[in-house]
Design an enzyme around this catalytic site. Structure first.
Site, mmCIF file in Angstrom:
data_model
loop_
_atom_site.group_PDB
_atom_site.id
_atom_site.type_symbol
_atom_site.label_atom_id
_atom_site.label_comp_id
_atom_site.label_asym_id
_atom_site.label_seq_id
_atom_site.Cartn_x
_atom_site.Cartn_y
_atom_site.Cartn_z
ATOM 1 N N PHE A 42 77.855 10.772 104.424
ATOM 2 C CA PHE A 42 77.055 11.759 103.694
ATOM 3 C C PHE A 42 77.544 13.173 104.039
ATOM 4 O O PHE A 42 77.749 13.485 105.214
ATOM 5 C CB PHE A 42 75.583 11.587 104.083
ATOM 6 C CG PHE A 42 74.636 12.386 103.238
ATOM 7 C CD1 PHE A 42 74.537 12.164 101.880
ATOM 8 C CD2 PHE A 42 73.843 13.364 103.802
ATOM 9 C CE1 PHE A 42 73.669 12.906 101.083
ATOM 10 C CE2 PHE A 42 72.967 14.111 103.021
ATOM 11 C CZ PHE A 42 72.887 13.878 101.661
ATOM 12 N N TYR A 91 62.234 8.562 104.244
ATOM 13 C CA TYR A 91 61.685 8.831 102.910
ATOM 14 C C TYR A 91 62.330 8.013 101.803
ATOM 15 O O TYR A 91 61.986 8.204 100.638
ATOM 16 C CB TYR A 91 61.710 10.325 102.586
ATOM 17 C CG TYR A 91 63.022 11.060 102.789
ATOM 18 C CD1 TYR A 91 64.083 10.877 101.920
ATOM 19 C CD2 TYR A 91 63.169 11.962 103.831
ATOM 20 C CE1 TYR A 91 65.264 11.570 102.102
ATOM 21 C CE2 TYR A 91 64.348 12.660 104.020
ATOM 22 C CZ TYR A 91 65.397 12.465 103.152
ATOM 23 O OH TYR A 91 66.568 13.158 103.326
ATOM 24 N N LYS A 92 63.266 7.143 102.154
ATOM 25 C CA LYS A 92 63.895 6.312 101.132
ATOM 26 C C LYS A 92 63.166 4.961 101.091
ATOM 27 O O LYS A 92 62.025 4.887 100.641
ATOM 28 C CB LYS A 92 65.385 6.173 101.455
ATOM 29 C CG LYS A 92 66.129 7.518 101.426
ATOM 30 C CD LYS A 92 67.593 7.332 101.790
ATOM 31 C CE LYS A 92 68.314 8.662 101.890
ATOM 32 N NZ LYS A 92 68.463 9.331 100.578
ATOM 33 N N ASP A 131 74.354 6.390 111.005
ATOM 34 C CA ASP A 131 73.330 6.950 110.119
ATOM 35 C C ASP A 131 72.772 5.798 109.276
ATOM 36 O O ASP A 131 73.496 5.213 108.463
ATOM 37 C CB ASP A 131 73.936 8.041 109.227
ATOM 38 C CG ASP A 131 72.875 8.748 108.382
ATOM 39 O OD1 ASP A 131 71.803 8.147 108.120
ATOM 40 O OD2 ASP A 131 73.122 9.902 107.976
ATOM 41 N N ARG A 189 73.501 6.110 90.493
ATOM 42 C CA ARG A 189 73.034 5.145 91.499
ATOM 43 C C ARG A 189 71.773 4.480 90.987
ATOM 44 O O ARG A 189 70.862 5.145 90.477
ATOM 45 C CB ARG A 189 72.684 5.854 92.814
ATOM 46 C CG ARG A 189 73.822 6.541 93.488
ATOM 47 C CD ARG A 189 73.470 6.929 94.926
ATOM 48 N NE ARG A 189 72.214 7.677 95.025
ATOM 49 C CZ ARG A 189 71.791 8.262 96.139
ATOM 50 N NH1 ARG A 189 72.495 8.161 97.266
ATOM 51 N NH2 ARG A 189 70.662 8.929 96.157
#
Lengths: 414, 414
Positions: free
Chosen positions: A123, A225-226, A200, A374
Site C-alpha cells: 500500500f 474498518y474493512k 500489514d 475492486r
C-alpha cells in the site's frame, strides 16, 4: 448456472443469518466495497449510542476507570484469535500508518540495521512511512518488483536481503490485486537473513485466517474498518510477538503506554506488556465500533468466514468468465483461491466511467487508478444472489455503452 | 456573600443559555472535571448519530468523498480563531502525543539542532515524547524547574538556551497548577536563541484566548476533549505557522498527507498546506464530536468564554478563602487571574479520600497524585450556584470527617 443456483447457495449459507447483525437501511444497494469500509454492525450502533448517552453523558470522566481504560487491550484480545495471535499480543491504537511507523522504527533500532525490504504492490502509505523510517535510521528502502497479479514471493525478495536489512514489511493481501502472500515462507526467509517480519494485515484481518503465532511472525499492523466493520477511520491494531515486546522501544512513548499512567511520573517506564506501544488517549466512540465489529467476526469464526469468502470469490470469477471476460476486462487477481484474499480486481480501459455507472445503478465497487475496479465480498453480509445481480448490471453497463455517459477519468471529480 | 449572590450572577450570565446546548442527563451532578473530559454537546450527539445511521450506514464508502475527506482541515479552520490562528494553519489529526512527536521531530530536523527545553510542570506524556525526540536527534532534554504554583517563566528557561536547543516546548496552562504561561515573552525568548516555540494548548484551547499569530508562535498541539467538549479521546489538533509549513517534513508521511492521496502514487509528495502533517485515516465518529464541540465554542466566542472563566475562578477562590482555607488546604493555583487558566487546584494531605467523598455526593472533581484536587470550571455549562454548592459539600466532607470513610490512597483502587 442460473440465478436459482445463487439463491440455492444463499439458502445453504451457514453465515447468512449474520447479515441480520448489520444496519442495512438500503437493501437495494449491492455493496461490494466492504474491503474499503465495512457496513455498521447493529451492536456497534447500539454500543456507540450507549457510549454517547450513558458512558460519556452520564458517567462523564468516571467512565475512564469504569469502562474505557482497558479497552485497547481487551479488544486486542478479542482480535487475537482472528489473526492467530495470543492474548496480550494485540493492541488497538492509533491508525495503521502510525502503528507501522512505531513498529518499523522500533524494529530497526532493535536490530541495529538500517534498511527495509518491501515490494511495489504494498500500500502506498506503507511505502511512504517505511521510506521515512529507513531514512531516519540512515538507510533506505529496497523495493522488489512483484508480479502485478500474483503478489510478492520469496524469489522476489530473497535477492534483496543482506545484513543491512532489519525489517521485511509486506501486505498480507495486496490492496489492488487481492493476492495473498505466503506469510510462512516469506517470514522464514526474513528470519534467515536476521530481519524481522512486519505484516500489514489491513486486507486480510477478518476475511483470511492469519497464523501469526504459527509462523513465528514478529510484528503486524492493520486497520479495523474493512472486513472487521469497525467504522470509518476506526482505530487500528498492532501485534508484537510476546517475547519481542520487552526488546522493542516505541519511538512515541506516550502516557497510555506508561506502566502507571495515573502516577504522572516525570520519567517514562514502559508498561510490562503490549500496552507499552500505546501513545495518546484513544478515541473511545470509534473504538466502540471496532469492538462490536471484531466481536461479530470472532463469533462467526474466521474459518467459517474464509470458507464462504472462497466460495464468494470463486462464484464471482465464474460469473466474470461467463459474462465479463469477453467485454474488454482482464482479471487482476489470482485464479488459485489459495493465493487470493477476499476481493477480486478486474482491469478495464474504461474502469472509471464503468465504476461510476455501477454506482448510479446501486452497485458499489471501488475504483483504483488508473484502470482497476475492486470487488470486495464481505462474507458476513454479501449474498451470492448479490454477486449474480452485480455481474449482470456490470455486463449491461458495458454492453449497452451506458458507461459512456460518465467522465472518462476522476480528474476534476470530487 | 450568600448563595443568592451566586444565583444573581447566574441570572446575569450572558453565556447561561449555552448550558442548554449540552446533553446533561444528571442535572443533580456538579461536574467540575470538564478540564479532563468535557460534557457532550447536543449537536455532537446528533451529528454522531447521523454519521452512524446515514453517512456510514446509508452513504457507506461514498461518504468519504461526499462528507468526510475534508473534515480535518475544515474543523481545523473552525478552531483557528479560538486559538488565534489563521485558516490553513490548523489540522485535526491523531492524538496530542503523536502530534507533539511529529512537530518536535520535524522542528529539530529543520533547525539542525538536537536539544529541547521544557519545564517540570509540563504534562508527563509531553516529557516522555520530547525526551524520545531529543534522544533520537542525538541530543537531550533540558528541564527547567518551575515554581510549583506560578508556572514557567523566562527567567527559568533563559539559562538553558543556547545554539543546541531547537525547540522550546511548554504547556500554555499547567495541567496541575492551572498557571498560565506568558506565551508572548517565552516565544520571543525562544526565537532570540534561534529555537522554535511549540506550545501544548490542551488546557487552554476553548477557555483562554490564545494568540498564536500575534505572538508569532511556530508550532502548537492540543486535545479537543477538554474545554472543546469533543468527546473521550477525540482527535487532537496541530498548528504550524503558515510560512513554516513547507520547511517542515513530518516523520510519519502517511497517505492522508499526500498531495493526491487517491492517485496511490508510490512516491510521497506532501500536500501543499497543513494537510501534509496528517498520517492515517482519521476516526470519523470521534471527529464529528470534535466538530460539534469546537463549533459551539466558536459560536460563544473565546473572549466571552474567558470573561466568564475568570469570573468563575475568582468566585471559586473567594469561596475557597471563606470556607476551605482554614481546613488544611493550600491553594495550588495563581491568585492573579491574568496568570491563571480555567481550573483551580487545591492541595490537601487527604486529597484522595476527599475527592472520593465528593464524587459520592455528586460533586465530581479530579484527583492528581499525590495531593492535588483540580476543579475545572467550564464556562459553557458551569453555573456560579454549582460552584457555591460544591464548595459547601467540600467543606462539609472535611468538617464532618466523612472523607475518613474512604481509602487513603488510590493504590489498589480501580
Amino acid at each position: 448456472m442460473t440465478r436459482d443456483d445463487a439463491l440455492a447457495t444463499d439458502n445453504a449459507d451457514l453465515l447468512s443469518e449474520y447479515r441480520d447483525h448489520f444496519h442495512i437501511p438500503d437493501a437495494d444497494v449491492i455493496y461490494l466495497d466492504g474491503n474499503s469500509l465495512g457496513r455498521p454492525t447493529l451492536e456497534g450502533v447500539e454500543r456507540i449510542e450507549n457510549t454517547l448517552h450513558e458512558e460519556w453523558g452520564r458517567g462523564l470522566v468516571r467512565s475512564w476507570r469504569r469502562e474505557w481504560i482497558g479497552l485497547p487491550e481487551q479488544i486486542g484480545d478479542l482480535l487475537a484469535p482472528i489473526i492467530g495471535a495470543s492474548p496480550g499480543e494485540v493492541l488497538i491504537a492509533d491508525q495503521t500508518s502510525v502503528n507501522l511507523f512505531k513498529l518499523a522504527s522500533a524494529a530497526l533500532a532493535a536490530t541495529g540495521r538500517t534498511d527495509i525490504v518491501l515490494d511495489d504492490s504494498n500500500f502506498p502509505s506503507d511505502l511512504y512511512v517505511l521510506d521515512a523510517v529507513a531514512r531516519a535510521a540512515g538507510g533506505h528502502l529496497r523495493i522488489a518488483s512483484a508480479d502485478r497479479t500474483a503478489g510478492p514471493t520469496v524469489d522476489d525478495l530473497d535477492p534483496l536481503l543482506d545484513e543491512h536489512v532489519g525489517v521485511v514489511s509486506l501486505s498480507h493481501v495486496g490492496f489492488k490485486t487481492g493476492a495473498l502472500a505466503d506469510m510462512h515462507e516469506i517470514t522464514a526467509t526474513a528470519h534467515n537473513a536476521g530481519a524481522l517480519a512486519l505484516w500489514d494485515l489491513s486486507h486480510s484481518a477478518g476475511v483470511v485466517p492469519v497464523d501469526l503465532n504459527a509462523y513465528n511472525v514478529d510484528l503486524a499492523v492493520g486497520c479495523t474498518y474493512k472486513y472487521l466493520n469497525g467504522g470509518p477511520g476506526a482505530p487500528a491494531f498492532l501485534y508484537v510477538r510476546w517475547d519481542l515486546q520487552e526488546h522493542l522501544a516505541t519511538p512515541i512513548p506516550g502516557w497510555f503506554g506508561h506502566a502507571d499512567m495515573f502516577a504522572f511520573d516525570p520519567t517514562y517506564s514502559p508498561a510490562p506488556g503490549i500496552r507499552r506501544f500505546a501513545a495518546g488517549t484513544p478515541p473511545i466512540l470509534s473504538l466502540r465500533g471496532a469492538q462490536a465489529g471484531i466481536s461479530l467476526s470472532a463469533e462467526a469464526g474466521i474459518e467459517a468466514i474464509r470458507t464462504k469468502s472462497v466460495q464468494l470469490t470463486e462464484f464471482l470469477i465464474a460469473r466474470y468468465d461467463a459474462r465479463l471476460a469477453g467485454l474488454g476486462f482482464a482479471l487482476g487477481s489470482p485464479r488459485n483461491p489459495d493465493r487470493r484474499g477476499g476481493h477480486v480486481s478486474v482491469h478495464h480501459p474504461h474502469a472509471y466511467p464503468i465504476a461510476q455507472a455501477l454506482i448510479d445503478r446501486n452497485v458499489i465497487p471501488d475504483f483504483r487508478a488508473p484502470d482497476t475496479i475492486r470487488l470486495g465480498l464481505a462474507p458476513l453480509y454479501t449474498a451470492f444472489t448479490e454477486v449474480w445481480d452485480a455481474v449482470e448490471v456490470f455486463a449491461d453497463v458495458v454492453e449497452s455503452g451506458a458507461y459512456r455517459d460518465y467522465p472518462a477519468t476522476p480528474e476534476g471529480v470530487t
